[in-house]
Motif scaffolding. Sequence first.
Motif, PDB file in Angstrom:
ATOM      1  N   ASN A 156       0.201  -3.321   5.751  1.00 46.41           N
ATOM      2  CA  ASN A 156      -0.307  -2.222   4.908  1.00 46.41           C
ATOM      3  C   ASN A 156      -1.045  -2.848   3.716  1.00 46.41           C
ATOM      4  O   ASN A 156      -0.719  -2.622   2.567  1.00 46.41           O
ATOM      5  N   THR A 157      -2.043  -3.672   4.064  1.00 47.25           N
ATOM      6  CA  THR A 157      -2.735  -4.473   3.045  1.00 47.25           C
ATOM      7  C   THR A 157      -4.070  -3.881   2.606  1.00 47.25           C
ATOM      8  O   THR A 157      -4.806  -4.527   1.859  1.00 47.25           O
ATOM      9  N   SER A 182      -5.099   4.222  -6.669  1.00 47.58           N
ATOM     10  CA  SER A 182      -6.553   4.478  -6.677  1.00 47.58           C
ATOM     11  C   SER A 182      -6.895   5.905  -7.110  1.00 47.58           C
ATOM     12  O   SER A 182      -7.907   6.125  -7.779  1.00 47.58           O
ATOM     13  N   GLY A 198       0.824  -1.212   0.000  1.00 43.45           N
ATOM     14  CA  GLY A 198       0.000   0.000   0.000  1.00 43.45           C
ATOM     15  C   GLY A 198       0.850   1.251   0.000  1.00 43.45           C
ATOM     16  O   GLY A 198       2.089   1.183  -0.122  1.00 43.45           O
ATOM     17  N   HIS A 199       0.174   2.398   0.159  1.00 44.25           N
ATOM     18  CA  HIS A 199       0.841   3.706   0.089  1.00 44.25           C
ATOM     19  C   HIS A 199       2.024   3.803   1.060  1.00 44.25           C
ATOM     20  O   HIS A 199       3.067   4.362   0.728  1.00 44.25           O
ATOM     21  N   ASP A 241      -5.643   1.690   5.340  1.00 43.21           N
ATOM     22  CA  ASP A 241      -7.017   1.189   5.489  1.00 43.21           C
ATOM     23  C   ASP A 241      -7.118  -0.085   6.323  1.00 43.21           C
ATOM     24  O   ASP A 241      -8.194  -0.405   6.819  1.00 43.21           O
ATOM     25  N   SER A 298      -8.116   6.762   4.390  1.00 42.71           N
ATOM     26  CA  SER A 298      -7.863   7.462   3.126  1.00 42.71           C
ATOM     27  C   SER A 298      -6.412   7.296   2.730  1.00 42.71           C
ATOM     28  O   SER A 298      -5.544   6.991   3.568  1.00 42.71           O
ATOM     29  N   GLY A 299      -6.165   7.533   1.452  1.00 45.81           N
ATOM     30  CA  GLY A 299      -4.798   7.432   0.945  1.00 45.81           C
ATOM     31  C   GLY A 299      -3.887   8.455   1.609  1.00 45.81           C
ATOM     32  O   GLY A 299      -2.722   8.175   1.889  1.00 45.81           O
ATOM     33  N   VAL A 300      -4.440   9.632   1.872  1.00 41.41           N
ATOM     34  CA  VAL A 300      -3.647  10.709   2.490  1.00 41.41           C
ATOM     35  C   VAL A 300      -3.098  10.245   3.847  1.00 41.41           C
ATOM     36  O   VAL A 300      -1.902  10.393   4.137  1.00 41.41           O
ATOM     37  N   ILE A 314      -1.264 -12.738   1.846  1.00 38.44           N
ATOM     38  CA  ILE A 314      -1.296 -13.258   3.215  1.00 38.44           C
ATOM     39  C   ILE A 314      -2.723 -13.682   3.565  1.00 38.44           C
ATOM     40  O   ILE A 314      -3.698 -13.024   3.188  1.00 38.44           O
ATOM     41  N   THR A 320       1.174  -2.305  -8.222  1.00 40.62           N
ATOM     42  CA  THR A 320      -0.002  -1.852  -7.488  1.00 40.62           C
ATOM     43  C   THR A 320      -0.642  -0.715  -8.275  1.00 40.62           C
ATOM     44  O   THR A 320       0.040   0.097  -8.877  1.00 40.62           O
ATOM     45  N   ARG A 327     -12.906  -2.893  -4.954  1.00 40.25           N
ATOM     46  CA  ARG A 327     -11.650  -3.503  -4.483  1.00 40.25           C
ATOM     47  C   ARG A 327     -11.739  -5.017  -4.555  1.00 40.25           C
ATOM     48  O   ARG A 327     -12.810  -5.547  -4.278  1.00 40.25           O
ATOM     49  N   GLU A 351       0.390  -9.208  -3.240  1.00 39.31           N
ATOM     50  CA  GLU A 351      -0.375 -10.094  -4.118  1.00 39.31           C
ATOM     51  C   GLU A 351       0.115 -10.002  -5.557  1.00 39.31           C
ATOM     52  O   GLU A 351       0.080 -10.968  -6.297  1.00 39.31           O
TER      53      GLU A 351
END
Length: 389
Positions: A120-121, A56, A17-18, A304, A316-318, A92, A53, A151, A49
């Motif tokens: 961070n999945t 979004s 993730g981010h 998330d 959120s991504g932020v 995982i 990536t 998703r 995975e």
Amino acid sequence: MPMKQLSPKKLLLAGAGHAHIGLLRRLVAGQLESTGFKGTAIDIALISEQPQTIYSGMLPGWMAGHYSLDDISIDIKTLCMRASVRFIEQSIVQVDAASNMVATTGDERLVLDYDLLSLNTGAETDMRWLDKRDSYAKTDTHASTDVIAIRPLSEFITHWQQILAEARQASQYQLAIVGAGAAATELVMAAQVALQHINLNHQVTLVCGEHLLSGFNPRFQQRVIRQLHRHDIKIVHERATGYHDGHLLTAHDTLPMDAVIAATGVVGSAWTAATDLQTVNNGFIAVNAKQQSVSHSNVFAVGDVATRVDKDVAHSGVHAVHGGAIEADNLLAYLKDEPMQDYKPKKNTLYLLSCGDKYAIASWGALSLQGRGIWYLKRYIDQRFVKAK
Ligand SMILES: Cc1cc2nc3c(=O)[nH]c(=O)nc-3n(C[C@H](O)[C@H](O)[C@H](O)COP(=O)(O)OP(=O)(O)OC[C@H]3O[C@@H](n4cnc5c(N)ncnc54)[C@H](O)[C@@H]3O)c2cc1C
């Protein structure tokens, strides 16, 4: 007498993730090296995975035709190689924190041990609104009875390509997007631009319940609603309850739909149901201000996948990016037994919402702005994130 070799500590990064993207980039830039993160003392591996990536923030722009898939993808495998981090392409499925073990599924099932785990999945789309008794059959392969979840994004990409292929064959195509958040409104405008580009008879409907964009300031809400009207998007202020035989069901209506996309918020990933890590609110890993699990001190979680127990921080991504930067420092501090920092989210965050065509709306606290210039600003910020070395 020969010196006894200390075995390196194992840091396992789960998910790309981010936050982990930021951590890898700091490793590449040598920003964490000077403080001792990189080097022989720590063995770092990342499980993801996929080797890429999807970002979004640029997905609606890709749907609307502004970007290629390459433009919105981050190459995790290469990033890991450059950061001297072992890349494991697996998913995982289990975290057993009492025994410091993570189990994966993929071509071969792995069981990995760790000294320190960082999660961070991300999360999964909340599909609980579907009336499972008659409408949601995951095993049913016929497209018209399946609601498409936003998703995982990698699967959504394939679904969207199928929708476009079907729409190209149809004289009329009806698509519904269910959701009431910023992502749903961006998706609906992107979808309308893309489908009407194929055929002006195609129509996208937003099914959003009573409250659209709750939590955003009223001026921003009004601006978004005006943009939805500008695109002739149908808005249904009812809660969707199911999708059956090509019909989307609401409390008072049955709407014929060729496809339905769900952008209905997030719940924790399936694996969180069976973990011994403490979770809250439908499967989110409970963390403190340091992004550290409240039940297992050698597990950190950010983005998330996690929920702060001490304060309300939106998924959120932020926050995944900014919380991730603090978390990366805390991972190192934990290993060195040094004091850790709190992630203190800023009072206001900038949200840039794209409106299908090259037009966007900005929201920052009580302020909002809109125009083509905002779209170019969003493009600049998004591209800077994706293309950063
Ligand atoms: C269309 C859309 C637009 C959005 N726009 C914005 C925006 O403009 N600004 C904003 O702040 N937020 C935005 N969001 C929300 C934002 O996408 C999420 O909050 C953000 O992605 C969360 O980041 P993350 O780092 O937690 O995880 P993610 O970005 O979801 O990444 C998780 C990663 O982990 C991998 N993974 C998942 N499960 C496993 C597993 N079991 N094993 C191994 N790997 C796994 C995934 O493949 C993925 O690479 C948007 C969301 C959507 C759907």
